[in-house]
Design a protein around this motif. Structure first.
Motif, short mmCIF file in Angstrom:
data_model
loop_
_atom_site.label_atom_id
_atom_site.label_comp_id
_atom_site.label_asym_id
_atom_site.label_seq_id
_atom_site.Cartn_x
_atom_site.Cartn_y
_atom_site.Cartn_z
N ALA A 1 -1.51 38.53 -61.62
CA ALA A 1 -2.18 37.27 -61.94
C ALA A 1 -1.38 36.10 -61.38
CB ALA A 1 -2.33 37.12 -63.45
N LYS A 2 -2.05 35.28 -60.59
CA LYS A 2 -1.40 34.12 -59.97
C LYS A 2 -0.91 33.12 -61.02
CE LYS A 2 -2.34 30.70 -56.37
NZ LYS A 2 -3.37 30.18 -55.45
N ASP A 3 -1.67 32.94 -62.10
CA ASP A 3 -1.32 31.91 -63.08
C ASP A 3 -0.07 32.25 -63.91
OD1 ASP A 3 -2.69 33.92 -64.54
OD2 ASP A 3 -3.57 32.46 -65.93
N THR A 4 0.15 33.52 -64.22
CA THR A 4 1.29 33.89 -65.07
C THR A 4 2.36 34.69 -64.35
OG1 THR A 4 0.25 35.94 -65.77
CG2 THR A 4 -0.18 33.96 -67.13
N LYS A 5 2.00 35.19 -63.14
CA LYS A 5 2.90 36.03 -62.35
C LYS A 5 3.24 37.34 -63.07
CE LYS A 5 4.89 32.06 -59.95
NZ LYS A 5 3.98 31.05 -60.38
N ARG A 6 2.31 37.81 -63.90
CA ARG A 6 2.47 39.09 -64.59
C ARG A 6 1.52 40.11 -63.99
NH1 ARG A 6 2.66 38.18 -71.00
NH2 ARG A 6 0.46 37.74 -70.65
N ILE A 7 1.83 41.40 -64.20
CA ILE A 7 0.99 42.48 -63.69
C ILE A 7 0.24 43.14 -64.84
CG2 ILE A 7 2.42 42.88 -61.65
CD1 ILE A 7 3.60 45.35 -63.07
N LEU A 8 -0.90 43.70 -64.50
CA LEU A 8 -1.76 44.37 -65.46
C LEU A 8 -1.52 45.87 -65.38
CD1 LEU A 8 -4.13 44.30 -67.50
CD2 LEU A 8 -5.68 44.44 -65.54
N LEU A 9 -1.19 46.47 -66.53
CA LEU A 9 -1.01 47.91 -66.60
C LEU A 9 -2.03 48.52 -67.55
CD1 LEU A 9 2.88 48.27 -66.71
CD2 LEU A 9 1.36 48.55 -64.76
N VAL B 1 -5.14 38.28 -58.32
CA VAL B 1 -6.26 37.60 -58.97
C VAL B 1 -5.79 36.21 -59.40
CG1 VAL B 1 -7.38 39.75 -59.74
CG2 VAL B 1 -5.77 38.59 -61.27
N GLU B 2 -6.72 35.31 -59.59
CA GLU B 2 -6.39 33.92 -59.92
C GLU B 2 -5.68 33.79 -61.26
OE1 GLU B 2 -5.76 30.23 -58.88
OE2 GLU B 2 -7.03 31.41 -57.58
N LYS B 3 -6.24 34.45 -62.28
CA LYS B 3 -5.66 34.31 -63.62
C LYS B 3 -5.84 35.59 -64.43
CE LYS B 3 -9.82 32.15 -65.40
NZ LYS B 3 -10.42 31.04 -66.10
N SER C 1 -2.12 45.96 -70.82
CA SER C 1 -1.14 44.92 -71.11
C SER C 1 -0.79 44.18 -69.84
CB SER C 1 0.13 45.54 -71.72
OG SER C 1 1.04 44.53 -72.08
N TRP C 2 -0.69 42.86 -69.95
CA TRP C 2 -0.15 42.04 -68.87
C TRP C 2 1.34 41.93 -69.13
CZ3 TRP C 2 -2.79 40.48 -64.67
CH2 TRP C 2 -4.18 40.46 -64.73
N VAL C 3 2.17 42.32 -68.16
CA VAL C 3 3.62 42.38 -68.36
C VAL C 3 4.38 41.73 -67.20
CG1 VAL C 3 3.45 44.49 -69.76
CG2 VAL C 3 3.90 44.66 -67.31
N HIS C 4 5.56 41.27 -67.51
CA HIS C 4 6.47 40.77 -66.48
C HIS C 4 7.15 41.98 -65.85
CE1 HIS C 4 9.96 38.83 -64.67
NE2 HIS C 4 9.28 37.70 -64.75
N THR C 5 7.44 41.91 -64.57
CA THR C 5 8.04 43.07 -63.88
C THR C 5 9.43 43.42 -64.41
OG1 THR C 5 8.85 41.64 -62.10
CG2 THR C 5 6.73 42.74 -61.75
N ASN C 6 10.07 42.51 -65.14
CA ASN C 6 11.37 42.83 -65.75
C ASN C 6 11.23 43.57 -67.08
OD1 ASN C 6 12.91 41.66 -63.72
ND2 ASN C 6 13.03 39.68 -64.74
N TYR C 7 10.03 43.61 -67.64
CA TYR C 7 9.82 44.18 -68.97
C TYR C 7 8.66 45.17 -68.94
CZ TYR C 7 12.66 40.11 -69.98
OH TYR C 7 13.66 39.17 -69.97
#
Length: 141
Positions: A11-19, A90-92, A106-112
């Motif tokens: 997601a471009k808005d939060t810089k998190r990935i969807l798993l 994706v945009e958001k 879950s939307w997650v940060h790549t560090n977590y």
């Protein structure tokens, strides 16, 4: 040869990935992985990926996807299976409409990253070069 494709949705808005949390009826039940699946005989890898994303989370490729980046390729030693991984921008963040193949998301940060990770997802996301590529994409957003 069985081919499959998966998406590391970013997601471009939060810089998190969807798993995806896999369903209890799937192989590797309740493991966290990427959305995607088997490429049909009449499809190329890109077509299979986009169809799977539509089926599994109702992602519309023409409306929802900004850009697709190739990330990884895995080929089994016996050459009977190949898996292609892409970063799908994706945009958001959105709430996916899950089908029966998923137990959750879950939307997650790549560090977590959550545990347990599907072995293939772990192999890709714990590869320093692949993770660096994802973070390079994030840094340009």
């Amino acid at each position: 040869m069985i081919k499959a494709a998966g998406a590391c949705i970013l997601a471009k808005d939060t810089k998190r990935i969807l798993l995806q949390q896999r369903s209890t009826e799937s192989s590797y039940p309740r493991n966290w992985g990427l959305f995607g699946g088997k490429v049909e005989i009449d499809e190329n890898v890109s077509q299979g990926l986009l169809r799977e994303l539509k089926e599994e989370i109702n992602l519309n490729p023409l409306e929802d996807i900004i850009k697709v980046y190739p990330l990884d390729q895995y080929h089994s030693r016996d050459k009977t299976f190949s898996y292609y991984t892409f970063v799908v921008l994706v945009e958001k963040e959105f709430i996916p409409k899950l089908n029966s193949e998923s137990g959750g998301y879950s939307w997650v940060h790549t560090n977590y990253l959550p545990k347990p990770l599907h072995p293939g997802t772990r192999r890709t996301l714990f590869n320093k070069n692949k993770l660096k590529l994802i973070r390079n994409i994030i840094s340009t957003l």
